[in-house]
Motif scaffolding. Sequence first.
Motif, short mmCIF file in Angstrom:
data_model
loop_
_atom_site.label_atom_id
_atom_site.label_comp_id
_atom_site.label_asym_id
_atom_site.label_seq_id
_atom_site.Cartn_x
_atom_site.Cartn_y
_atom_site.Cartn_z
N ASP A 49 48.92 61.74 -22.11
CA ASP A 49 48.30 60.74 -21.24
C ASP A 49 46.82 61.05 -21.01
OD1 ASP A 49 50.74 59.50 -21.00
OD2 ASP A 49 51.22 60.39 -19.06
N TRP A 50 46.54 62.30 -20.72
CA TRP A 50 45.18 62.69 -20.37
C TRP A 50 44.21 62.50 -21.54
CZ3 TRP A 50 42.30 63.22 -16.33
CH2 TRP A 50 41.11 63.94 -16.40
N HIS A 51 44.67 62.70 -22.75
CA HIS A 51 43.78 62.62 -23.92
C HIS A 51 43.75 61.24 -24.56
CE1 HIS A 51 44.06 67.04 -23.67
NE2 HIS A 51 42.91 67.04 -24.32
N ILE A 52 44.69 60.36 -24.23
CA ILE A 52 44.76 59.05 -24.89
C ILE A 52 44.40 57.90 -23.96
CG2 ILE A 52 46.33 57.40 -26.00
CD1 ILE A 52 47.85 59.84 -27.12
N ILE A 53 45.05 57.84 -22.80
CA ILE A 53 44.97 56.64 -21.97
C ILE A 53 43.60 56.42 -21.32
CG2 ILE A 53 45.99 55.40 -20.03
CD1 ILE A 53 47.77 55.64 -22.56
N PRO A 54 42.94 57.44 -20.73
CA PRO A 54 41.66 57.16 -20.06
C PRO A 54 40.61 56.55 -20.98
CG PRO A 54 42.49 59.30 -19.38
CD PRO A 54 43.37 58.84 -20.50
N PHE A 55 40.45 57.09 -22.19
CA PHE A 55 39.40 56.54 -23.06
C PHE A 55 39.78 55.16 -23.56
CE2 PHE A 55 36.84 56.08 -26.91
CZ PHE A 55 35.59 56.39 -26.40
#
Length: 498
Positions: A49-55
């Motif tokens: 989640d941290w590496h995919i969703i925010p960007f």
Amino acid sequence: MEEKKAAALSAEETSAAPSLNNNTAIISSDEETQGWSTQATKRLLWRLDWHIIPFMSLIYLLCFLDRTNIGNARLDNLEQDLGLKGVQYNDCLAVLFPFYIAAEIPSNMMMKRVRPSVWLTFIMVCWSAAMIGQGFVRNYTQLMVTRALLGVFEGGLFPGVNYYITQWYCRHECGFRMALFFSAATLAGAFGGILARGIAEMSGVGGMAAWQWIFVLEGLLSILVSFTAYWFIFDYPGTARFLTEPERSEVQRRLKEDHGHLSNDFDLKYVFQAIKDWKIYIHMLICMAGFCPIYSFSLFLPTIIKNMGYTANNAQLMSVPPYVCACFFTIAASWFADRARQRAVFMLGFQLVGIAGFSMLVATANPSVQYAGTVLAAIGIYPQIPLGLAWNSGNIGGSLKRGTGIAMQVMGGNCGGIIASYVYLSRDGPRFITGHSILIGFVGMAFFLTSFMTIWCRRENARRDALTGSSGPQELTEEQKALERELADDVPWFRFTV
């Protein structure tokens, strides 16, 4: 570069395809989880989640902002400066969508053919350049051309990212992530109003009007982010640099367990499977009935609020709270839906809320009641899209068929954008009763079609239960695996989510 490409292609071969039987877990002995507790799996998902969703959410926020900021620019004399008359403003809204729609299936095929980091970066740079160019148009024709270019390059992002998410998460985990991603659209509405209010103070700077600065500055923001996109977009689990080797293996194991033996080949026959699947067309209509009020809302909300008696600057700011409420309910609804593993019942509930909101706008001229109606309308319409996308994608078998099916669904949704461009006409102001009534009709259609698909899925699952029996978990034969690769969700042991 070639090494990265080869690794990505290798990873894609083992990457996700859509879901398998709801009720039958088919797990071979060599796929048993080794050393992955519930807590360890949660930590792994958090890492994804941290590496995919925010960007992904950031680039969709910018995409939606660039597509709809013309509604804010309208309050800063866009029509007067360009000499737009009659429905020419509405034409400039509508021209984006045919090009947007035409780009969606080819773009998702390119997502399958080319690495996501390359393709998504390319289209983002291109639409950002079109956005900046929109700030320098001088007449109706030039605005039409830049809006068409914006549609061509933005068309691939929304279906592409939804498809991309399904390449990392099991199907019962996708809905919440799609909602987090789509909630950026609501934040774009809120952020756009605040930003437009600030940019309005730049009118006359550099000899440019405030509406020009809205397009140029927001386009520059998009292009700055696009220059970093290649390094922030991770192609597939098998090549993700932020995962350790055991984590990569576990992500791929979970996906294989969830997706079974469905085909992941790049073969055009799977595109035609999607094109011939009547169920996808029903979801296209549901999506159209969802996107029509969303686009109408985002393109005309500042105008609607201004006609309640607010000044242009206050109308920009008053457009923020409905989007904030919509953002909260969009995320919360999909979080609960993922845990309940239900989509339709949530969609039906929000559709009723949307109908209530637009009915309040129709029923009274009281500004307070009307404003409350805009809040309820926003709460009712925005959660439908991620819920509907998760529902449809979870019921399509095969990777390429699913990518095509998602693109088709979003194509249907953006047909609603063409209609939305003409829902609110200047001659119907200040109450826009006709426009609000049209949107009540569209949300009502979505309610009917959602009910139909819910009943059909339940009955079809019951029919397949009777046909195959409920023998519990089982190992498929090689012949059954081959059949599943070819027929995907048409195989008798596939069960549809509701």
